[in-house]
Design an enzyme around this catalytic site. Structure first.
Site, PDB file in Angstrom:
ATOM      1  CE1 TYR A 133      -3.552   2.712   0.752  1.00  0.00           C
ATOM      2  CE2 TYR A 133      -2.020   3.435   2.448  1.00  0.00           C
ATOM      3  CZ  TYR A 133      -3.138   3.666   1.673  1.00  0.00           C
ATOM      4  OH  TYR A 133      -3.831   4.837   1.808  1.00  0.00           O
ATOM      5  CB  SER A 154      -3.048  11.777   6.414  1.00  0.00           C
ATOM      6  OG  SER A 154      -4.134  11.274   5.656  1.00  0.00           O
ATOM      7  CE1 TYR A 204      -7.042  12.883  -0.067  1.00  0.00           C
ATOM      8  CE2 TYR A 204      -7.405  12.193   2.204  1.00  0.00           C
ATOM      9  CZ  TYR A 204      -6.656  12.150   1.041  1.00  0.00           C
ATOM     10  OH  TYR A 204      -5.535  11.372   0.999  1.00  0.00           O
ATOM     11  NE  ARG A 236      -3.981   4.620  -4.815  1.00  0.00           N
ATOM     12  CZ  ARG A 236      -4.302   5.420  -3.828  1.00  0.00           C
ATOM     13  NH1 ARG A 236      -4.345   4.959  -2.584  1.00  0.00           N
ATOM     14  NH2 ARG A 236      -4.595   6.687  -4.062  1.00  0.00           N
ATOM     15  CE  LYS A 238       0.405  15.932  -1.112  1.00  0.00           C
ATOM     16  NZ  LYS A 238      -0.024  14.886  -2.053  1.00  0.00           N
ATOM     17  CG  HIS A 266      -2.367  11.316  -4.495  1.00  0.00           C
ATOM     18  ND1 HIS A 266      -3.238  12.262  -4.012  1.00  0.00           N
ATOM     19  CD2 HIS A 266      -2.369  10.318  -3.571  1.00  0.00           C
ATOM     20  CE1 HIS A 266      -3.748  11.846  -2.868  1.00  0.00           C
ATOM     21  NE2 HIS A 266      -3.226  10.662  -2.570  1.00  0.00           N
ATOM     22  NE  ARG A 304      -0.702   6.153  -2.553  1.00  0.00           N
ATOM     23  CZ  ARG A 304      -0.626   4.896  -2.102  1.00  0.00           C
ATOM     24  NH1 ARG A 304       0.375   4.118  -2.474  1.00  0.00           N
ATOM     25  NH2 ARG A 304      -1.541   4.416  -1.296  1.00  0.00           N
TER      26      ARG A 304
END
Length: 382
Positions: free
Chosen positions: A24, A106, A129, A164, A254, A278, A281
């Site tokens: 991950y 985060s 986010y 992913r 960002k 990112h 990703r």
């Protein structure tokens, strides 16, 4: 632990973490073309070596958003990083404090804003986010303000999560219920040191900031389901008004990868942007940060502060991004690898390596101050 570079931290993290966590952290989306471009294009930036320049007095300090820091770097927001070591974000913020650089927490961290604030002796940055539930966002912004966060990093390149494939191969995604849990548990059992230190002693194992809206659900599959259902694909430039209404500090956008979007960010009055894909990703096949950064820096000039991330594996890479137009560099996988490999001491060691490598690169390019690092030290025909 003996390490000479960030590749050594990566290998140590691979050996220590359960496979689903390492993949991950390490992986990108689809065929991982952009992930590789980030590293390769940055490594191919050639610098001008200069001599007889008197580099006896090198100063790596800089100012970002009104605060002096010892290095022109910050620890980037990393989701689930707190599972790489016991209460991982708290360990990382302590290492950042000692190095006098910003740490960015985060939204999807293991440790809550309050827990990290209690562990930190300095203000840190918070990442957010755009979530459909505006009440959740408002609460996060209120907590960030109350915790003394000094800047908000608003991530805009994830209206929907990227695909992913590594996560499907390890059972982190696509294997719900008992099958997925059993698969991950088997991987954890192969890493007994991690299983004891983090799996047993590192509880609670929920995403602290998001836990209140997960209604008691703590499984990783519950988190990914929440992401899919609650990240807002309708996000637009107009939504910055909501952020500004509830956040009064520096605002950093960002996920900028296009010069026109950079100009729109400047027109919107944000304080900074992070040129970023990112970490490879999200949309695979887009340009690397090293390719995207120069035209973006040219487009906005000094209208806002340009930061960058992606592919940084050394202090030399930090110098390269500064030379291409960034005023500061966010370290992502670098600190995540180091945290998994050695906790707080690992992150501190990694930052020491970055500093030492930067000093050598500055000396050999004939620069002694961060503000002297610009495109004049890049070999233009590279």
């Amino acid at each position: 632990m003996i390490v000479a570079n960030i590749a050594d931290f990566r290998e140590a993290a691979r050996r220590r973490l359960p496979r689903f966590l390492f993949e991950y952290m390490d992986g990108g989306s689809y065929a991982e073309v952009t992930l590789r471009r980030n590293i390769d294009d940055l490594a191919n930036v050639a610098l001008r070596q200069r001599v007889l320049r008197n580099v006896a007095d090198i100063d790596l300090s800089t100012h970002l958003f009104g605060t002096r820091q010892s290095l022109p770097v910050a620890l980037a927001p990393i989701g689930l990083a707190g599972l790489n070591a016991r209460r991982g974000e708290c360990q990382a913020v302590r290492a950042a404090n000692k190095a006098n650089i910003p740490f960015t927490l985060s939204t999807v961290s293991a440790c809550t804003i309050g827990e990290v604030a209690a562990a930190s002796e300095q203000p840190f940055w918070f990442q957010l986010y755009m979530i459909r539930d505006r009440a959740f966002m408002q609460d996060m912004l209120a907590q960030a303000t109350a915790s003394g966060c000094s800047a908000l990093v608003f991530t805009v390149d994830m209206p929907v999560p990227g695909t992913r494939y590594r996560d499907y191969r390890t059972g982190l995604a696509g294997a719900p219920g008992f099958k997925g849990s059993a698969w991950r548990a088997a991987q954890a059992m192969l890493r007994p040191r991690w299983a004891w230190d983090v799996g047993v002693m590192g509880r609670p194992h929920h995403l602290g900031n998001v836990a209140p809206v997960l209604a008691g659900k703590t499984g990783i599959e519950d988190f990914f389901a929440w992401m899919r259902n609650n990240f807002d694909p309708a996000i637009s430039w107009g939504d910055l008004a909501f952020i500004r209404a509830h956040w009064k500090g520096p605002l950093i956008i960002k996920g900028i990868l296009d010069a026109e979007d950079a100009r729109l960010a400047a027109d919107a009055g944000v304080d900074g942007i992070v040129v970023s894909n990112h970490g490879g990703r999200q949309l695979d096949g887009v340009p690397s940060t090293a390719r995207a950064l120069p035209p973006i820096a040219d487009a906005v000039g000094d209208r806002l502060t340009v930061l960058a991330d992606g592919g940084v594996r050394s202090g030399l890479d930090v110098i390269r991004l500064l030379a291409l137009g960034a005023k500061g560099v966010l370290l992502g996988r670098a600190w995540s690898y180091a945290l998994a490999a050695g906790g707080e001491a690992g992150v501190a060691k990694m930052l020491g390596l970055i500093e030492a490598e930067m000093r050598v690169a500055m000396a050999l390019t004939g620069t002694t101050r961060i503000e002297q690092i610009n495109r004049t030290i890049v070999v233009e025909d590279n």
